[in-house]
Design a protein around this motif. Structure first.
Motif, PDB file in Angstrom:
ATOM      1  N   SER A 273       0.867  -1.185   0.000  1.00 11.84           N
ATOM      2  CA  SER A 273       0.000   0.000   0.000  1.00 11.84           C
ATOM      3  C   SER A 273       0.898   1.228   0.000  1.00 11.84           C
ATOM      4  CB  SER A 273      -0.911   0.019   1.239  1.00 11.84           C
ATOM      5  OG  SER A 273      -0.126   0.194   2.420  1.00 11.84           O
ATOM      6  N   ILE A 274       0.316   2.378  -0.272  1.00  8.89           N
ATOM      7  CA  ILE A 274       1.073   3.627  -0.228  1.00  8.89           C
ATOM      8  C   ILE A 274       1.427   3.962   1.218  1.00  8.89           C
ATOM      9  CG2 ILE A 274       1.042   6.068  -0.815  1.00  8.89           C
ATOM     10  CD1 ILE A 274       1.154   4.125  -3.194  1.00  8.89           C
ATOM     11  N   THR A 275       0.528   3.626   2.128  1.00 13.63           N
ATOM     12  CA  THR A 275       0.813   3.835   3.552  1.00 13.63           C
ATOM     13  C   THR A 275       2.056   3.065   3.965  1.00 13.63           C
ATOM     14  OG1 THR A 275      -1.548   4.121   4.004  1.00 13.63           O
ATOM     15  CG2 THR A 275      -0.123   3.597   5.877  1.00 13.63           C
ATOM     16  N   GLU A 276       2.151   1.814   3.557  1.00 14.30           N
ATOM     17  CA  GLU A 276       3.324   1.010   3.882  1.00 14.30           C
ATOM     18  C   GLU A 276       4.568   1.540   3.175  1.00 14.30           C
ATOM     19  OE1 GLU A 276       5.031  -3.593   3.605  1.00 14.30           O
ATOM     20  OE2 GLU A 276       3.023  -3.120   2.846  1.00 14.30           O
ATOM     21  N   PHE A 277       4.412   2.001   1.943  1.00 16.80           N
ATOM     22  CA  PHE A 277       5.551   2.540   1.204  1.00 16.80           C
ATOM     23  C   PHE A 277       6.221   3.662   1.985  1.00 16.80           C
ATOM     24  CE2 PHE A 277       7.245   5.755  -1.720  1.00 16.80           C
ATOM     25  CZ  PHE A 277       8.187   4.995  -2.415  1.00 16.80           C
ATOM     26  N   ASN A 300      -3.919  12.410  14.343  1.00 21.57           N
ATOM     27  CA  ASN A 300      -5.206  11.837  13.914  1.00 21.57           C
ATOM     28  C   ASN A 300      -6.244  11.873  15.037  1.00 21.57           C
ATOM     29  OD1 ASN A 300      -4.114   9.957  15.587  1.00 21.57           O
ATOM     30  ND2 ASN A 300      -3.990   8.315  14.065  1.00 21.57           N
ATOM     31  N   ARG A 301      -5.916  12.520  16.140  1.00 20.42           N
ATOM     32  CA  ARG A 301      -6.871  12.637  17.251  1.00 20.42           C
ATOM     33  C   ARG A 301      -7.680  13.922  17.127  1.00 20.42           C
ATOM     34  NH1 ARG A 301      -3.329  10.550  22.507  1.00 20.42           N
ATOM     35  NH2 ARG A 301      -2.833   8.489  21.650  1.00 20.42           N
ATOM     36  N   LEU A 307      -8.346  16.412  10.294  1.00 15.08           N
ATOM     37  CA  LEU A 307      -7.399  15.374   9.892  1.00 15.08           C
ATOM     38  C   LEU A 307      -7.027  15.536   8.423  1.00 15.08           C
ATOM     39  CD1 LEU A 307      -5.777  12.812  10.384  1.00 15.08           C
ATOM     40  CD2 LEU A 307      -7.877  11.480   9.993  1.00 15.08           C
ATOM     41  N   LEU A 308      -8.020  15.825   7.581  1.00 14.88           N
ATOM     42  CA  LEU A 308      -7.744  16.072   6.170  1.00 14.88           C
ATOM     43  C   LEU A 308      -6.795  17.255   6.013  1.00 14.88           C
ATOM     44  CD1 LEU A 308     -11.306  15.642   4.615  1.00 14.88           C
ATOM     45  CD2 LEU A 308      -9.357  14.134   4.282  1.00 14.88           C
ATOM     46  N   ALA A 336      -0.718  12.782  -0.685  1.00 10.74           N
ATOM     47  CA  ALA A 336      -1.699  13.128   0.345  1.00 10.74           C
ATOM     48  C   ALA A 336      -3.064  12.552  -0.010  1.00 10.74           C
ATOM     49  CB  ALA A 336      -1.783  14.648   0.498  1.00 10.74           C
ATOM     50  N   VAL A 337      -3.473  12.706  -1.259  1.00 13.33           N
ATOM     51  CA  VAL A 337      -4.776  12.192  -1.695  1.00 13.33           C
ATOM     52  C   VAL A 337      -4.820  10.672  -1.564  1.00 13.33           C
ATOM     53  CG1 VAL A 337      -6.313  11.913  -3.683  1.00 13.33           C
ATOM     54  CG2 VAL A 337      -5.235  14.136  -3.229  1.00 13.33           C
ATOM     55  N   LEU A 338      -3.757   9.999  -2.034  1.00 11.95           N
ATOM     56  CA  LEU A 338      -3.730   8.533  -1.945  1.00 11.95           C
ATOM     57  C   LEU A 338      -3.790   8.059  -0.492  1.00 11.95           C
ATOM     58  CD1 LEU A 338      -1.016   7.677  -4.621  1.00 11.95           C
ATOM     59  CD2 LEU A 338      -3.475   7.258  -4.787  1.00 11.95           C
ATOM     60  N   LEU A 339      -3.049   8.718   0.382  1.00  9.12           N
ATOM     61  CA  LEU A 339      -3.018   8.310   1.787  1.00  9.12           C
ATOM     62  C   LEU A 339      -4.345   8.592   2.477  1.00  9.12           C
ATOM     63  CD1 LEU A 339       0.599   9.537   2.549  1.00  9.12           C
ATOM     64  CD2 LEU A 339      -0.179   7.167   2.669  1.00  9.12           C
ATOM     65  N   ILE A 340      -4.993   9.704   2.109  1.00  7.35           N
ATOM     66  CA  ILE A 340      -6.311  10.008   2.679  1.00  7.35           C
ATOM     67  C   ILE A 340      -7.325   8.951   2.256  1.00  7.35           C
ATOM     68  CG2 ILE A 340      -8.248  11.611   2.505  1.00  7.35           C
ATOM     69  CD1 ILE A 340      -6.122  13.884   2.427  1.00  7.35           C
TER      70      ILE A 340
END
Length: 467
Positions: A273-277, A300-301, A307-308, A336-340
């Motif tokens: 995933s992009i998050t893992e990348f 993220n709290r 958060l966005l 940013a878009v992919l991770l969101i």
């Protein structure tokens, strides 16, 4: 001076190591500081003054924060931190972004900022982040104030990671700066890691870079779909081996001098995933932005709209940190878009897919991102991306694609395999005795082949040198 140069390998480094190890322990930081400054000033001595200014500001502000906190003056301490941050960001803005902003404003009819044609000081993006985090950590209580100016200056100017990271925070090196240990085993390990990085940079990145340069310079009318993908695969491997190779060399040099730096890459191209990348790619930068920007913004709290906002700010900053050009900002916002999207709903569906499809998904979007990253001219970027998606003026493929594939096919194959943890896994499975026999042979071979390449080659770029 760069690590992958004959001057560094056979002049500077041997002299540094000899002088360092014949010096008594209590004077080694002073000797190292001297050689750090020689290293940095090799090409542009005048920019040492900028580094001195950065050292002076953050050293004195660290002292000021400590003094204010000792007196219970938290407002004064926060003002000192703010002053340090403003200075560092102003320094970075002036040298890295002034001309970019001036040219951008002039392009829309607002030429009130003069274009100064400022030459970017080497490594300024790295060392300003390192010194800025020091004052913040002193305020937070995560690092103690360093009162020895020689020790602090050694940290700021430490040549192994000065111009290209990893981004080392002071709190990670505090004890090592004053009480590091040295051993033959640690030195030997440093040599091994350094030579691996050198081979990655010289033997893989440089050769793959020539293929990418050929496609980047190719007229739009001649670009084919297959060629565009071949070129961007070459660039993706060049960038990885260039930067991770330099990080390995930095880690290896640190070990030779008694330091242990944090790793900067962990096989990012195996991500699902992009998050893992982004947990595997340029990890020291990701950690820095998380600690000093994302979490202070609320992390993220917070509510979903906030958060966005936080994610967009962090990734816009990540993009523009890489260079003063609009394509880097677009590149950051693209991620940013992919991770969101992944964070809000896509990850839960991705995990249900077969592993191979997850890898293909991540690799596809990463490769597209490198086209945005690598091509700064918007019209060329649009044409290149269009070619990747079947809108190439040259059609699907041409004889040039076949020629480059035959010429670089073996290098591409070796690069693809080397970007995976297969080799490391096979090495760990070997018994101890074969490893003891093979290790010095492989290290010597890596050094000899890399040296032979450097003696004969004129092509030796370093992609992150400008950052």
């Amino acid at each position: 001076m760069v690590f992958s140069s004959l001057y560094f390998l056979f002049l500077y480094l041997p002299v540094v190591l000899l002088a360092y190890y014949v010096t008594p322990l209590k004077w080694r930081n002073a000797v190292l500081l001297l050689f750090n400054l020689i290293f940095y000033g090799w090409g542009e001595p005048k920019y040492i003054l900028i580094m001195f200014a950065s050292i002076a500001i953050d050293y004195t502000h660290g002292m000021l924060v400590t003094r204010c906190k000792a007196k219970g003056n938290d407002r004064g301490a926060r003002m000192a931190v703010a002053s340090s941050v403003i200075f560092n960001l102003a320094l970075l803005f002036f040298f890295k972004y002034w001309d970019f902003l001036a040219q951008s404003l002039a392009a829309v009819g607002l030429p009130f900022m003069p274009v100064l044609n400022i030459r970017l000081p080497i490594g300024i993006s790295f060392y300003t982040f390192q010194t800025m985090s020091y004052t913040i950590d002193v305020y937070r209580g995560d690092a103690r104030c360093q009162r020895n100016v020689i020790t602090f200056s050694t940290f700021v100017t430490l040549f192994p990671q000065l111009i290209a990271g990893p981004i080392i925070k002071y709190k990670d090196l505090d004890d090592q700066l004053e009480h590091r240990t040295h051993s033959p085993e640690q030195f030997a390990s440093g040599v091994q890691v350094f030579v691996v990085g050198l081979a990655k940079k010289v033997l893989l990145a440089n050769n793959l870079g020539m293929l990418w340069d050929a496609y980047k310079a190719m007229p739009v009318s001649e670009l084919t779909t297959a060629g565009a993908w071949l070129g961007i695969v070459a660039f993706s491997l060049q960038l990885y081996f260039d930067f991770s190779g330099y990080s390995d060399m930095a880690i290896g040099l640190g070990r030779m001098l008694g330091f242990e730096f944090i790793p900067n890459f962990n096989y990012p191209y195996i991500s699902k995933s992009i998050t893992e990348f982004w947990r595997r790619w340029h990890m020291s930068l990701g950690t820095w932005f998380r600690e000093y920007l994302y979490i202070p913004l609320g992390g993220n709290r917070v509510s979903k709209p906030r958060l966005l906002f936080n994610l967009l700010v962090v990734w816009a900053a990540t993009g523009i940190w890489h260079g003063a050009s609009w394509n880097f900002l677009i590149w950051g916002l693209y991620f940013a878009v992919l991770l969101i999207v992944e964070k809000f709903f896509l990850l839960q569906y991705l995990k249900r897919l077969p592993a191979a499809l997850q890898h293909l998904y991540a690799l596809f979007f990463v490769l597209v991102s490198w086209a945005i990253f690598a091509v700064e001219d918007f019209s060329h970027m649009g044409a290149y991306l269009g070619a990747m998606f079947g809108m190439a003026q040259g059609g699907l493929a041409d004889p040039a694609f076949g020629y480059y594939l035959r010429s670089y096919g073996l290098t591409l194959l070796v690069g693809c395999v080397a970007s995976l943890p297969l080799g490391a896994g096979l090495w760990r499975r070997l018994r101890e005795r074969p490893r003891l026999v093979l290790l010095p042979i492989l290290v010597l071979a890596g050094l000899l082949f890399s040296t032979a390449y450097l003696v004969d080659a004129t092509y030796n770029p370093f992609l992150y040198f400008r950052f």
